[in-house]
Enzyme design. Structure first.
Site, short mmCIF file in Angstrom:
data_model
loop_
_atom_site.label_atom_id
_atom_site.label_comp_id
_atom_site.label_asym_id
_atom_site.label_seq_id
_atom_site.Cartn_x
_atom_site.Cartn_y
_atom_site.Cartn_z
N GLY A 51 0.79 -1.22 0.00
CA GLY A 51 0.00 0.00 0.00
C GLY A 51 0.82 1.26 0.00
O GLY A 51 0.44 2.26 -0.63
N ASN B 157 -7.85 3.36 9.24
CA ASN B 157 -7.10 2.28 9.88
C ASN B 157 -7.13 2.35 11.40
O ASN B 157 -7.02 1.32 12.07
CB ASN B 157 -5.64 2.28 9.39
CG ASN B 157 -5.03 3.66 9.40
OD1 ASN B 157 -5.35 4.49 8.54
ND2 ASN B 157 -4.16 3.94 10.37
N GLN C 280 -7.70 -0.72 4.19
CA GLN C 280 -8.39 -1.26 5.35
C GLN C 280 -9.86 -1.62 5.07
O GLN C 280 -10.54 -2.13 5.95
CB GLN C 280 -8.33 -0.26 6.52
CG GLN C 280 -6.94 -0.12 7.11
CD GLN C 280 -6.46 -1.36 7.85
OE1 GLN C 280 -7.21 -2.30 8.06
NE2 GLN C 280 -5.20 -1.36 8.26
N SER D 74 -3.73 -3.55 -0.51
CA SER D 74 -2.56 -4.22 0.05
C SER D 74 -2.94 -5.62 0.49
O SER D 74 -3.96 -5.83 1.16
CB SER D 74 -2.01 -3.45 1.25
OG SER D 74 -0.84 -4.06 1.75
N ALA D 75 -2.13 -6.61 0.10
CA ALA D 75 -2.49 -8.01 0.30
C ALA D 75 -2.43 -8.46 1.75
O ALA D 75 -3.22 -9.31 2.18
CB ALA D 75 -1.59 -8.91 -0.55
N HIS D 76 -1.50 -7.93 2.54
CA HIS D 76 -1.32 -8.49 3.88
C HIS D 76 -2.40 -8.05 4.87
O HIS D 76 -2.39 -8.48 6.02
CB HIS D 76 0.09 -8.20 4.42
CG HIS D 76 0.30 -6.81 4.93
ND1 HIS D 76 0.61 -5.75 4.11
CD2 HIS D 76 0.29 -6.32 6.18
CE1 HIS D 76 0.77 -4.67 4.84
NE2 HIS D 76 0.58 -4.99 6.11
N THR E 39 11.34 -7.17 -11.75
CA THR E 39 10.69 -8.45 -12.01
C THR E 39 9.54 -8.70 -11.04
O THR E 39 9.72 -8.63 -9.83
CB THR E 39 11.72 -9.60 -11.89
OG1 THR E 39 12.79 -9.36 -12.80
CG2 THR E 39 11.07 -10.93 -12.21
N CYS F 26 2.71 1.28 11.00
CA CYS F 26 3.72 2.08 10.30
C CYS F 26 4.15 3.30 11.11
O CYS F 26 5.17 3.91 10.82
CB CYS F 26 3.19 2.53 8.94
SG CYS F 26 2.80 1.17 7.82
#
Length: 369
Positions: free
Chosen positions: A68, A138, A166, A186-188, A224, A312
């Protein structure tokens, strides 16, 4: 250990872990023209299509990023222009890029929030190029009126960006219905691994790279691509699509139970954002007279994992800018703790968590309830 910090990171779902193990055998570089490379390219394309479908986008509107923060930075740096507007309650990965641009001469207007944590985006200043308002906060879980904000932004001639990190997997997201031009994922936060996110950029718009290099990800994000992480992200989106309503109803029930138990056991505490629409798993509570960081440490020692807000910003000892924007004093903002529930949270854990909070607060205050 009771884990109530899902807003910081979620465990990897079993379905996602299985998918990661399956695609580890696809080892080629997706930019290579040979057979192994094309297997990887096909996997990447399939993953992009699934992430796009999850938010009602076209595959070519999805740019994979490292998460993110990178996606938000690309959005802000690409589209802020000479004047922009941002809500006062954004994540640091949105606010910090705007602060950087402001130091370079970009005019940045801050949109206020009310005591319920709702951003007022009705009056967009003239001449702004970009408006950024998150979909769900968040710290508090408060859902923002993004559709209205989008309409206001477009009426002012500005593009609209929303940080949906979120919100994704907790509420249905359709970029066409929201009217968003740019959106961050964001995946996590969705039971997938750390290290991958996505930026939706509406067709017809061109984002600018933060790094120079190859032509991957439409030359916006050179390097990559991780086919394994992309496939994991896609599987997380598929899983969330299938079980979202059922999961969120149960999580909301447990969140309400947690709040009821804590407020019944602990005096001088207040739920921030109560009464405003919230995503199901987030509860932010102020425990008056305490220091939030000390309370978090003591709760951790008692076997309960919670936080003071965004992970964060955990090294930043200033009070939460989200809570102060809602009108809380610095002292009350510092005395606040965020509880965030997830799929694996159980009713037994909620009962134990409330008891742990009550006992710990009582001990720290030197009182008995």
């Amino acid at each position: 250990m009771i884990y109530l910090d899902h807003n910081a990171a979620t465990p990897i779902a079993p379905e996602v872990r299985e998918e990661m193990l399956r695609v580890l055998e696809i080892y080629g570089n997706p930019s290579s023209l040979h057979e192994e490379g094309q297997k990887a390219r096909s996997l990447l394309d399939e993953s992009r299509a699934k992430v796009a479908a999850f938010i009602g986008a076209f595959p070519d509107e999805i740019i994979f990023t490292s998460g993110g923060t990178e996606a938000n930075n690309i959005a802000v740096h690409s589209f802020a222009g000479s004047s922009a507007a941002v809500s006062a309650i954004e994540h640091s990965s949105v606010l910090k890029p705007f602060e950087y641009l402001a130091a370079k001469g970009v005019r940045v207007h801050h949109l206020p929030a009310d005591s319920g944590g709702i951003v007022s985006a009705g009056n967009i200043p003239a001449g702004v190029s970009l408006v950024s308002v998150m979909l769900a906060n968040n710290d508090t879980g408060v859902i923002q009126p993004v559709r209205k904000a989008t309409e206001a932004a477009h009426a002012a001639g500005a593009l609209f960006h929303t940080d949906a990190v979120q919100a994704a997997g907790k509420i249905r997201i359709n970029v066409r219905e929201l009217g968003a031009d740019i959106l961050t994922l964001s995946a996590h936060k969705m039971y997938a691994p750390k290290g991958i996110g996505a930026l939706f950029v509406r067709r017809g718009l061109k984002a600018s790279p933060l790094m120079q290099g190859g032509s991957q990800e439409k030359a916006v994000r050179p390097g990559t691509e991780s086919t394994v992480l992309a496939a994991a992200f896609a599987k997380a989106c598929e899983t969330a699509e299938k079980r979202m309503e059922k999961d969120e109803a149960e999580i909301a029930r447990l969140r309400d139970m947690l709040e009821s138990l804590i407020t019944a056991k602990v005096t001088d505490c207040r739920i921030n954002g109560l009464g405003s629409p919230r995503v199901s798993g987030t509860s932010n509570i102020t425990f008056s007279g305490l220091k939030g960081d000390s309370l978090i440490i003591n709760l951790d020692l008692a076997g309960l994992c919670v936080s003071g807000g965004s992970a964060c910003s955990s090294a930043d000892f200033r009070p939460s800018h989200v809570l102060t924007a809602m009108g809380l004093s610095d002292g009350d903002a510092r005395a606040s703790v965020r509880f965030s529930l997830g799929r694996g949270t159980t009713e037994e854990e909620i009962v134990r968590a409330a008891e742990t909070v009550a006992d710990t607060v009582s001990s720290m205050r030197g009182k008995t309830w």
